[in-house]
Design a protein around this motif. Structure first.
Motif, PDB file in Angstrom:
ATOM      1  N   MET A  21       3.930  -5.349   0.548  1.00 47.51           N
ATOM      2  CA  MET A  21       4.539  -3.887   0.544  1.00 47.51           C
ATOM      3  C   MET A  21       3.850  -2.985   1.857  1.00 47.51           C
ATOM      4  SD  MET A  21       2.107  -2.114  -2.340  1.00 47.51           S
ATOM      5  CE  MET A  21       2.503  -0.707  -1.881  1.00 47.51           C
ATOM      6  N   LYS A  22       4.419  -2.303   2.299  1.00 53.00           N
ATOM      7  CA  LYS A  22       3.676  -1.122   3.241  1.00 53.00           C
ATOM      8  C   LYS A  22       2.818  -0.428   2.386  1.00 53.00           C
ATOM      9  CE  LYS A  22       7.543  -1.974   6.282  1.00 53.00           C
ATOM     10  NZ  LYS A  22       8.669  -1.200   6.906  1.00 53.00           N
ATOM     11  N   GLY A  23       1.476  -0.750   2.532  1.00 54.40           N
ATOM     12  CA  GLY A  23       0.172   0.385   2.100  1.00 54.40           C
ATOM     13  C   GLY A  23      -0.223  -0.421   0.701  1.00 54.40           C
ATOM     14  N   THR A  24      -0.755   0.545   0.013  1.00 47.87           N
ATOM     15  CA  THR A  24      -1.171  -0.234  -1.254  1.00 47.87           C
ATOM     16  C   THR A  24      -0.579   0.352  -2.407  1.00 47.87           C
ATOM     17  OG1 THR A  24      -2.828   1.478  -1.575  1.00 47.87           O
ATOM     18  CG2 THR A  24      -3.435  -0.293   0.042  1.00 47.87           C
ATOM     19  N   PRO A  25      -0.930  -0.056  -3.734  1.00 49.13           N
ATOM     20  CA  PRO A  25      -0.186   0.343  -4.783  1.00 49.13           C
ATOM     21  C   PRO A  25      -0.744   1.955  -5.033  1.00 49.13           C
ATOM     22  CG  PRO A  25      -0.880  -1.817  -5.236  1.00 49.13           C
ATOM     23  CD  PRO A  25      -1.545  -1.450  -3.914  1.00 49.13           C
ATOM     24  N   ASP A  26      -1.685   2.363  -4.690  1.00 46.59           N
ATOM     25  CA  ASP A  26      -2.409   3.716  -4.807  1.00 46.59           C
ATOM     26  C   ASP A  26      -1.862   4.463  -3.788  1.00 46.59           C
ATOM     27  OD1 ASP A  26      -3.606   3.167  -7.144  1.00 46.59           O
ATOM     28  OD2 ASP A  26      -5.644   2.765  -5.893  1.00 46.59           O
ATOM     29  N   PHE A  27      -1.445   4.012  -2.693  1.00 48.78           N
ATOM     30  CA  PHE A  27      -0.988   4.789  -1.418  1.00 48.78           C
ATOM     31  C   PHE A  27       0.075   4.084  -0.650  1.00 48.78           C
ATOM     32  CE2 PHE A  27      -1.469   7.016   2.717  1.00 48.78           C
ATOM     33  CZ  PHE A  27      -1.702   8.098   2.450  1.00 48.78           C
ATOM     34  N   PRO A  28       1.086   4.108  -1.186  1.00 48.42           N
ATOM     35  CA  PRO A  28       2.385   3.276  -0.448  1.00 48.42           C
ATOM     36  C   PRO A  28       2.584   4.090   0.831  1.00 48.42           C
ATOM     37  CG  PRO A  28       2.892   3.854  -2.892  1.00 48.42           C
ATOM     38  CD  PRO A  28       1.680   4.611  -2.668  1.00 48.42           C
ATOM     39  N   MET A  29       3.016   3.223   1.941  1.00 50.79           N
ATOM     40  CA  MET A  29       3.379   3.680   3.223  1.00 50.79           C
ATOM     41  C   MET A  29       4.828   3.820   3.647  1.00 50.79           C
ATOM     42  SD  MET A  29       0.082   4.550   4.337  1.00 50.79           S
ATOM     43  CE  MET A  29      -0.039   4.455   6.157  1.00 50.79           C
ATOM     44  N   CYS A  30       5.597   3.653   2.512  1.00 49.82           N
ATOM     45  CA  CYS A  30       6.837   3.736   2.885  1.00 49.82           C
ATOM     46  C   CYS A  30       7.688   4.138   1.413  1.00 49.82           C
ATOM     47  CB  CYS A  30       7.473   2.651   3.670  1.00 49.82           C
ATOM     48  SG  CYS A  30       7.977   1.328   2.583  1.00 49.82           S
ATOM     49  N   GLY A  31       8.788   4.692   1.484  1.00 52.94           N
ATOM     50  CA  GLY A  31       9.564   5.016   0.374  1.00 52.94           C
ATOM     51  C   GLY A  31       9.946   3.996  -0.484  1.00 52.94           C
TER      52      GLY A  31
END
Length: 113
Positions: A21-31
């Protein structure tokens, strides 16, 4: 590229559920990554999130590995399930829940009905 393929292969095969994914489970960086995180959270399944933004080689490598052009990418028991649209559609039709159960992964019962 062989090293990144080995890394991806190892992650996919050594974890029951992996989300590239883009980002992390706690802080996704895309919708789109955020939507898949929400679905997995609702289902209450443990999974490993791998941030492709940390490594351009990984970001390109996962697309080659799956022959799928977009991120996020969800893998269950070593098998590529799909990206955001496929995961969302499967979830809405209860197919994702059934797929996880068939793979021996416990799903939050409220989500399985």
């Amino acid at each position: 590229m062989a090293d990144i393929k080995s890394f991806i292969d190892n992650e996919v095969k050594s974890n029951d559920i992996v989300l590239f994914m883009k980002g992390t489970p706690d802080f996704p960086m895309c919708g789109f990554s955020g939507q898949v995180v929400q679905i997995l959270g609702y289902l209450g399944v443990p999974y490993k999130g791998i941030n492709v933004l940390d490594n351009p080689e990984l970001r390109d490598g996962i697309k080659t590995y799956s022959n799928w052009p977009t991120i996020p990418q969800l893998y269950v028991k070593g098998e590529f399930v799909g990206g955001c649209d496929i995961v969302r559609e499967m979830f809405q039709k209860q197919e994702l829940q059934a797929h996880l159960k068939e793979a021996g992964i416990a799903v939050n019962e409220a989500a399985a009905e």
